[in-house]
Design a protein around this motif. Structure first.
Motif, PDB file in Angstrom:
ATOM      1  N   GLU A  10     -25.560  35.202   5.997  1.00 52.37           N
ATOM      2  CA  GLU A  10     -26.201  36.401   6.599  1.00 52.37           C
ATOM      3  C   GLU A  10     -25.266  36.994   7.877  1.00 52.37           C
ATOM      4  N   HIS A  11     -24.949  36.123   8.491  1.00 49.70           N
ATOM      5  CA  HIS A  11     -23.987  36.717   9.679  1.00 49.70           C
ATOM      6  C   HIS A  11     -22.758  37.121   9.135  1.00 49.70           C
ATOM      7  N   GLU A  12     -22.347  37.258   7.978  1.00 58.60           N
ATOM      8  CA  GLU A  12     -21.143  37.898   7.387  1.00 58.60           C
ATOM      9  C   GLU A  12     -21.546  39.591   7.061  1.00 58.60           C
ATOM     10  N   LEU A  13     -22.638  39.805   7.223  1.00 61.55           N
ATOM     11  CA  LEU A  13     -23.077  41.314   6.450  1.00 61.55           C
ATOM     12  C   LEU A  13     -22.308  42.338   7.043  1.00 61.55           C
ATOM     13  N   ASP A  14     -22.242  42.207   8.527  1.00 65.64           N
ATOM     14  CA  ASP A  14     -21.510  43.548   9.126  1.00 65.64           C
ATOM     15  C   ASP A  14     -20.049  43.369   8.828  1.00 65.64           C
ATOM     16  N   SER A  15     -19.287  42.084   8.746  1.00 59.17           N
ATOM     17  CA  SER A  15     -18.182  42.196   8.002  1.00 59.17           C
ATOM     18  C   SER A  15     -17.799  42.877   6.499  1.00 59.17           C
ATOM     19  N   VAL A  16     -18.925  42.488   5.774  1.00 61.11           N
ATOM     20  CA  VAL A  16     -18.780  42.651   4.306  1.00 61.11           C
ATOM     21  C   VAL A  16     -19.102  44.265   4.382  1.00 61.11           C
ATOM     22  N   LEU A  17     -19.810  44.813   5.348  1.00 62.15           N
ATOM     23  CA  LEU A  17     -20.093  46.277   5.455  1.00 62.15           C
ATOM     24  C   LEU A  17     -18.851  47.177   5.892  1.00 62.15           C
ATOM     25  N   ALA A  18     -18.259  46.409   6.642  1.00 58.75           N
ATOM     26  CA  ALA A  18     -16.894  47.106   7.214  1.00 58.75           C
ATOM     27  C   ALA A  18     -15.810  46.955   6.259  1.00 58.75           C
ATOM     28  N   LEU A  19     -15.627  45.829   5.220  1.00 59.08           N
ATOM     29  CA  LEU A  19     -14.790  46.008   4.306  1.00 59.08           C
ATOM     30  C   LEU A  19     -15.174  47.001   3.313  1.00 59.08           C
ATOM     31  N   ASN A  20     -16.497  47.214   2.664  1.00 62.56           N
ATOM     32  CA  ASN A  20     -16.849  48.042   1.748  1.00 62.56           C
ATOM     33  C   ASN A  20     -16.487  49.679   2.319  1.00 62.56           C
ATOM     34  N   ASN A  21     -16.805  49.870   3.547  1.00 63.66           N
ATOM     35  CA  ASN A  21     -16.682  51.166   4.116  1.00 63.66           C
ATOM     36  C   ASN A  21     -15.290  51.512   4.250  1.00 63.66           C
ATOM     37  N   ALA A  22     -14.164  50.431   4.149  1.00 65.67           N
ATOM     38  CA  ALA A  22     -12.766  50.589   4.517  1.00 65.67           C
ATOM     39  C   ALA A  22     -12.272  50.772   3.039  1.00 65.67           C
ATOM     40  N   ALA A  23     -12.789  50.361   1.921  1.00 67.60           N
ATOM     41  CA  ALA A  23     -12.226  50.145   0.686  1.00 67.60           C
ATOM     42  C   ALA A  23     -11.550  51.408  -0.124  1.00 67.60           C
ATOM     43  N   GLY A  24     -11.891  52.601   0.584  1.00 67.38           N
ATOM     44  CA  GLY A  24     -11.350  53.778  -0.115  1.00 67.38           C
ATOM     45  C   GLY A  24     -12.210  54.517  -1.004  1.00 67.38           C
ATOM     46  N   PRO A  25     -11.788  55.503  -1.868  1.00 70.04           N
ATOM     47  CA  PRO A  25     -12.470  56.241  -2.763  1.00 70.04           C
ATOM     48  C   PRO A  25     -13.007  55.499  -4.066  1.00 70.04           C
ATOM     49  N   ALA A  26     -12.468  54.473  -4.323  1.00 69.81           N
ATOM     50  CA  ALA A  26     -12.820  53.522  -5.486  1.00 69.81           C
ATOM     51  C   ALA A  26     -14.424  53.184  -5.258  1.00 69.81           C
ATOM     52  N   ILE A  27     -14.620  53.142  -4.041  1.00 69.92           N
ATOM     53  CA  ILE A  27     -15.911  52.476  -3.642  1.00 69.92           C
ATOM     54  C   ILE A  27     -16.651  53.218  -2.740  1.00 69.92           C
ATOM     55  N   LEU A  28     -17.966  53.674  -3.163  1.00 71.48           N
ATOM     56  CA  LEU A  28     -18.869  54.577  -2.393  1.00 71.48           C
ATOM     57  C   LEU A  28     -19.221  53.813  -1.283  1.00 71.48           C
ATOM     58  N   PRO A  29     -19.674  54.349  -0.199  1.00 76.77           N
ATOM     59  CA  PRO A  29     -20.013  53.807   1.143  1.00 76.77           C
ATOM     60  C   PRO A  29     -21.430  53.277   1.081  1.00 76.77           C
ATOM     61  N   LEU A  30     -21.577  52.123   1.705  1.00 77.94           N
ATOM     62  CA  LEU A  30     -22.848  51.483   2.031  1.00 77.94           C
ATOM     63  C   LEU A  30     -23.378  51.764   3.509  1.00 77.94           C
ATOM     64  N   ASP A  31     -24.654  51.495   3.757  1.00 80.97           N
ATOM     65  CA  ASP A  31     -25.313  51.541   4.980  1.00 80.97           C
ATOM     66  C   ASP A  31     -25.684  50.001   5.085  1.00 80.97           C
ATOM     67  N   SER A  32     -26.227  49.681   6.421  1.00 85.06           N
ATOM     68  CA  SER A  32     -26.872  48.308   6.390  1.00 85.06           C
ATOM     69  C   SER A  32     -27.985  48.069   5.771  1.00 85.06           C
ATOM     70  N   THR A  33     -28.797  49.293   5.455  1.00 82.48           N
ATOM     71  CA  THR A  33     -30.199  48.943   4.661  1.00 82.48           C
ATOM     72  C   THR A  33     -29.916  48.444   3.241  1.00 82.48           C
ATOM     73  N   ARG A  34     -28.855  49.417   2.839  1.00 85.96           N
ATOM     74  CA  ARG A  34     -28.661  49.124   1.316  1.00 85.96           C
ATOM     75  C   ARG A  34     -27.983  47.464   1.252  1.00 85.96           C
ATOM     76  N   LEU A  35     -27.080  47.380   2.134  1.00 88.56           N
ATOM     77  CA  LEU A  35     -26.532  46.002   2.039  1.00 88.56           C
ATOM     78  C   LEU A  35     -27.363  44.925   2.154  1.00 88.56           C
ATOM     79  N   ARG A  36     -28.268  45.075   3.304  1.00 89.44           N
ATOM     80  CA  ARG A  36     -29.458  44.354   3.303  1.00 89.44           C
ATOM     81  C   ARG A  36     -30.150  44.044   2.035  1.00 89.44           C
ATOM     82  N   ALA A  37     -30.448  44.867   1.505  1.00 89.72           N
ATOM     83  CA  ALA A  37     -31.233  45.004   0.038  1.00 89.72           C
ATOM     84  C   ALA A  37     -30.486  44.152  -0.987  1.00 89.72           C
TER      85      ALA A  37
END
Length: 203
Positions: A10-37
């Motif tokens: 659970e404490h890694e979710l912020d790092s996962v969110l940062a990885l997702n949103n830095a991935a470039g156009p191949a990945i659509l961005p997430l917000d913390s609510t979606r990631l938590r789901a």
């Protein structure tokens, strides 16, 4: 050093969110609510660790989920038994170092005990030949294309048959042996907890 693939904490979710949103156009961005789901409901949510740092993550769900994704629905309208890779992200500095293959080997070892096929999509806009080549080398093939109505992005819809599943299902059904290497799903899926999400694969 070796790659360690394990369940996300659970404490890694912020790092996962940062990885997702830095991935470039191949990945659509997430917000913390979606990631938590995803954290609360995805049956497969694992990270890769290399040299003591997060190198990426993979999220997967089964066909019974009520996951609200147009790409997931596309597969569910056409196939009856599959494990869907919603997204895979590998940190840019780790790409080409085997992290993606480690993820897919781990995900397949989980999925082939429970599902007949693996499914995912790759966005075609903007040039994703390396990602398509990776999936082709891992046994995926295109079964159609879908344009996401919200993002207006065209995706190649990919499937891979899991050849071990028929024998495993005939022999064990839903009663898999309780063995250390037979990982159980992370959580009991709660369909109501899913919120609308957008997907993609970024290696």
């Amino acid at each position: 050093m070796s790659i360690v693939v394990r369940d996300v904490r659970e404490h890694e979710l912020d790092s996962v969110l940062a990885l997702n949103n830095a991935a470039g156009p191949a990945i659509l961005p997430l917000d913390s609510t979606r990631l938590r789901a995803f954290y609360d409901c995805a049956e497969y949510f694992r990270v890769a660790e290399r040299d003591g740092t997060l190198a990426g993550f993979l999220i997967g769900i089964g066909h019974r989920s009520e996951h609200d994704s147009s790409n997931f629905r596309w597969f569910r309208e056409r196939y009856s038994n599959f494990f869907y890779i919603d997204r895979i992200v590998v940190a840019s500095r780790r790409r080409g170092g085997g992290v993606g293959r480690a993820f897919y080997a781990d995900a397949q070892s989980y999925a082939e005990l429970r599902y007949a096929q693996m499914a995912c999509e790759v966005f075609l806009d903007g040039g994703n030949d390396p990602v398509l080549l990776f999936h082709g080398a891992f046994g995926f093939h295109e079964v159609g294309q879908n344009v996401m109505p919200d993002a207006r992005l065209r995706a190649a819809m990919l499937m891979k048959d899991l050849e071990s599943y028929p024998w495993i299902n005939e022999t064990y059904g839903d009663a898999l042996p309780k063995l250390p290497w037979v990982r159980q799903p992370r959580v009991a899926l709660d369909a109501a907890a899913f919120v609308p999400m957008q997907t993609g694969t970024g290696l």
